[in-house]
Design a protein around this motif. Structure first.
Motif, short mmCIF file in Angstrom:
data_model
loop_
_atom_site.label_atom_id
_atom_site.label_comp_id
_atom_site.label_asym_id
_atom_site.label_seq_id
_atom_site.Cartn_x
_atom_site.Cartn_y
_atom_site.Cartn_z
N SER A 1 0.98 -1.11 -0.05
CA SER A 1 -0.09 0.04 -0.06
C SER A 1 1.03 1.26 0.03
CB SER A 1 -0.77 0.03 1.05
OG SER A 1 -0.20 0.18 2.44
N ARG A 2 0.30 2.36 -0.22
CA ARG A 2 0.90 3.56 -0.42
C ARG A 2 1.07 4.20 0.82
NH1 ARG A 2 -2.24 8.04 -3.74
NH2 ARG A 2 -4.03 6.63 -2.96
N THR A 3 2.09 4.90 1.18
CA THR A 3 2.36 5.50 2.55
C THR A 3 1.62 6.88 2.47
OG1 THR A 3 4.27 4.24 3.10
CG2 THR A 3 3.94 6.39 4.29
N VAL A 4 0.96 7.39 3.27
CA VAL A 4 0.64 8.73 3.63
C VAL A 4 0.95 9.41 4.86
CG1 VAL A 4 -1.52 8.12 2.20
CG2 VAL A 4 -1.71 8.09 4.55
N THR B 1 2.29 11.72 11.15
CA THR B 1 2.79 10.36 11.15
C THR B 1 2.63 9.90 9.80
OG1 THR B 1 1.87 10.28 13.59
CG2 THR B 1 2.22 8.10 12.47
N TYR B 2 3.88 8.79 9.38
CA TYR B 2 3.68 8.11 8.22
C TYR B 2 2.82 6.85 8.41
CZ TYR B 2 7.29 11.44 6.73
OH TYR B 2 7.87 12.35 6.36
N MET B 3 1.74 6.59 7.74
CA MET B 3 1.14 5.24 8.05
C MET B 3 0.57 4.69 6.28
SD MET B 3 -2.32 6.88 9.46
CE MET B 3 -1.33 7.82 10.67
N PRO B 4 0.26 3.31 6.56
CA PRO B 4 -0.13 2.92 5.31
C PRO B 4 -1.66 3.61 5.06
CG PRO B 4 0.35 1.19 6.84
CD PRO B 4 0.56 2.28 7.62
N GLU B 5 -2.21 3.75 3.74
CA GLU B 5 -3.09 4.66 3.51
C GLU B 5 -4.45 4.14 3.95
OE1 GLU B 5 -4.89 4.16 -0.77
OE2 GLU B 5 -2.80 3.55 -1.06
N GLU B 6 -4.61 2.56 4.11
CA GLU B 6 -6.08 2.08 4.88
C GLU B 6 -6.04 2.30 6.17
OE1 GLU B 6 -2.51 -1.30 4.53
OE2 GLU B 6 -3.39 0.33 3.20
N LYS B 7 -4.88 2.68 6.94
CA LYS B 7 -5.02 3.27 8.23
C LYS B 7 -5.49 4.51 8.47
CE LYS B 7 -3.53 -1.03 9.54
NZ LYS B 7 -4.07 -1.89 10.61
N ALA B 8 -5.07 5.48 7.55
CA ALA B 8 -5.66 6.80 7.78
C ALA B 8 -6.91 7.08 7.82
CB ALA B 8 -4.81 7.61 6.65
N GLN B 9 -7.22 7.74 8.82
CA GLN B 9 -8.82 8.12 9.41
C GLN B 9 -8.87 9.63 9.92
OE1 GLN B 9 -10.38 5.23 12.00
NE2 GLN B 9 -10.14 3.41 10.44
N LEU B 10 -10.06 10.24 9.46
CA LEU B 10 -10.49 11.51 10.00
C LEU B 10 -11.83 11.55 10.48
CD1 LEU B 10 -9.24 14.15 7.27
CD2 LEU B 10 -8.31 13.73 9.63
N PRO B 11 -12.12 12.13 11.70
CA PRO B 11 -13.65 12.08 11.94
C PRO B 11 -14.47 12.61 11.19
CG PRO B 11 -12.25 13.79 12.92
CD PRO B 11 -11.19 13.19 12.20
N ILE B 12 -15.74 11.96 11.42
CA ILE B 12 -16.72 12.36 10.39
C ILE B 12 -17.39 13.90 10.86
CG2 ILE B 12 -17.63 9.96 10.19
CD1 ILE B 12 -20.00 10.76 11.97
N GLY C 1 9.92 13.45 3.24
CA GLY C 1 9.95 11.86 3.83
C GLY C 1 8.86 11.14 3.50
N LEU C 2 8.00 11.69 2.80
CA LEU C 2 6.84 11.08 2.36
C LEU C 2 7.07 10.56 1.03
CD1 LEU C 2 3.78 10.12 2.34
CD2 LEU C 2 3.03 12.42 1.18
N PHE D 1 -0.41 13.00 0.52
CA PHE D 1 -0.31 11.80 -0.19
C PHE D 1 0.32 12.08 -1.70
CE2 PHE D 1 -4.65 13.02 -0.96
CZ PHE D 1 -4.73 12.79 -2.30
N THR D 2 0.89 10.82 -2.34
CA THR D 2 1.17 10.91 -3.75
C THR D 2 0.70 10.21 -4.54
OG1 THR D 2 2.96 9.19 -3.58
CG2 THR D 2 3.83 11.33 -2.92
N GLN D 3 0.51 10.52 -6.07
CA GLN D 3 -0.21 9.81 -7.04
C GLN D 3 0.64 10.00 -8.41
OE1 GLN D 3 -4.33 11.20 -6.42
NE2 GLN D 3 -4.21 12.51 -8.14
N PRO D 4 0.27 9.25 -9.27
CA PRO D 4 0.96 9.37 -10.52
C PRO D 4 0.48 10.53 -11.24
CG PRO D 4 0.05 7.15 -10.31
CD PRO D 4 -0.35 7.91 -9.05
N LEU D 5 1.24 11.19 -12.12
CA LEU D 5 1.07 12.06 -12.83
C LEU D 5 -0.21 11.98 -13.60
CD1 LEU D 5 4.63 13.57 -14.02
CD2 LEU D 5 3.30 14.49 -12.35
#
Length: 291
Positions: free
Chosen positions: A2-5, A10-21, A77-78, A115-119
């Motif tokens: 997975s991508r790191t965000v 804090t750096y973490m796998p994208e599936e772990k990143a969460q924000l409150p509703i 770092g990201l 986060f990063t993504q392709p051009l």
């Protein structure tokens, strides 16, 4: 893998990143963002992006989240953790989370993620991809100079373009003048002169736009600050668009009508080449400028 965000430092796998509703960015688009180009593993025009980010924050009375140096180190770092050399880098800052209320209390803690993504527009070493545009009404809110996450107007314009078989939208103001593309700045060229819509609250002050215009000035190219219509676009010798994830990209057609000879123009070719040279030359100053 997975991508790191990057979320709140804090750096973490994208599936772990969460924000409150209850984050106000989700409820009210009460957030600002920046989109950077990454070239040769470096951030393009970091200092100028920070100037625009700080202005957007100030216009919305949001406080800066961290120093430019800390932000730069976090984003670099990201980039390193994702192993990207040429890509798009997205940074998002919300006012913070609170129970849904139009009025917000003081002292909220901003949520920051990246986060990063392709051009989208092809690699720098490749021939530039032609960008076909379709016109769409510009229905965005009145403060387009603030880079907020309120992008529904652009979403709808881009959907009009997609249904027309085009790659991107060219937005038209109620007075009939061209503003900009859905996610890029737009320019026409006539008789060797570059026509650029003047900066105002009607358009975003694009960072790639800004650097490209400095390059044009260094090359001795004439730039005319002027509004223009779609008919003027059709009479142009060439047209191009600029953006963080596409650099300088030729526009050979709008609404299915050919611009000029339909090929990448000489001014566009020159500006793309010299823009890439200029930003590469600036990389050595990125970290030094933050000391």
């Amino acid at each position: 893998m997975s991508r790191t965000v990057w979320l709140n430092g804090t750096y973490m796998p994208e599936e772990k990143a969460q924000l409150p509703i209850f984050d106000r960015g989700l409820l009210f688009a009460d957030a600002v963002y920046e989109g950077f180009g990454i070239l040769d593993g470096q951030i393009i025009d970091f200092h100028y992006h920070m100037q625009r980010l700080n202005r957007s924050l100030a216009e919305l009375e949001m406080r800066p989240t961290m120093s430019e140096g800390a932000l730069y180190d976090g984003l670099m770092g990201l980039i390193a953790r994702n192993g990207v050399e040429e890509a798009f880098l997205y940074l998002h800052v919300t006012r913070g989370a609170h129970d849904r209320d139009y009025l917000y209390p003081g002292g909220l803690s901003p949520n920051v993620f990246a986060f990063t993504q392709p051009l989208h527009g092809g690699l720098a070493a490749d021939p530039p991809q032609p960008l076909r545009l379709a016109s769409a009404p510009d229905i965005r809110w009145a403060r387009r100079d603030i880079k907020t996450s309120n992008l529904l107007g652009q979403v709808l314009a881009k959907e009009i373009a997609r249904k027309a078989g085009a790659d991107e939208a060219l937005m038209i103001a109620p007075d009939g003048t061209v503003t900009e593309c859905g996610a890029m700045s737009f320019f026409i060229v006539r008789n060797g002169c570059i026509y650029a819509r003047p900066l105002s609250r009607d358009i975003l002050p694009g960072i790639t736009r800004q650097t490209m215009l400095r390059v044009a000035d260094d090359l001795g190219l004439k730039v005319v600050d002027a509004t223009y219509t779609l008919d003027d676009v059709f009479r142009a010798d060439e047209a191009f668009a600029t953006g963080a994830s596409s650099y300088v990209q030729p526009v050979p057609e709008v609404d299915g009508r050919q611009i000029g000879d339909g090929e990448t123009g000489t001014v566009t070719t020159l500006l793309r080449r010299e823009y890439l040279k200029a930003v590469r030359a600036s990389f050595r100053n990125n970290r030094a400028s933050l000391q």
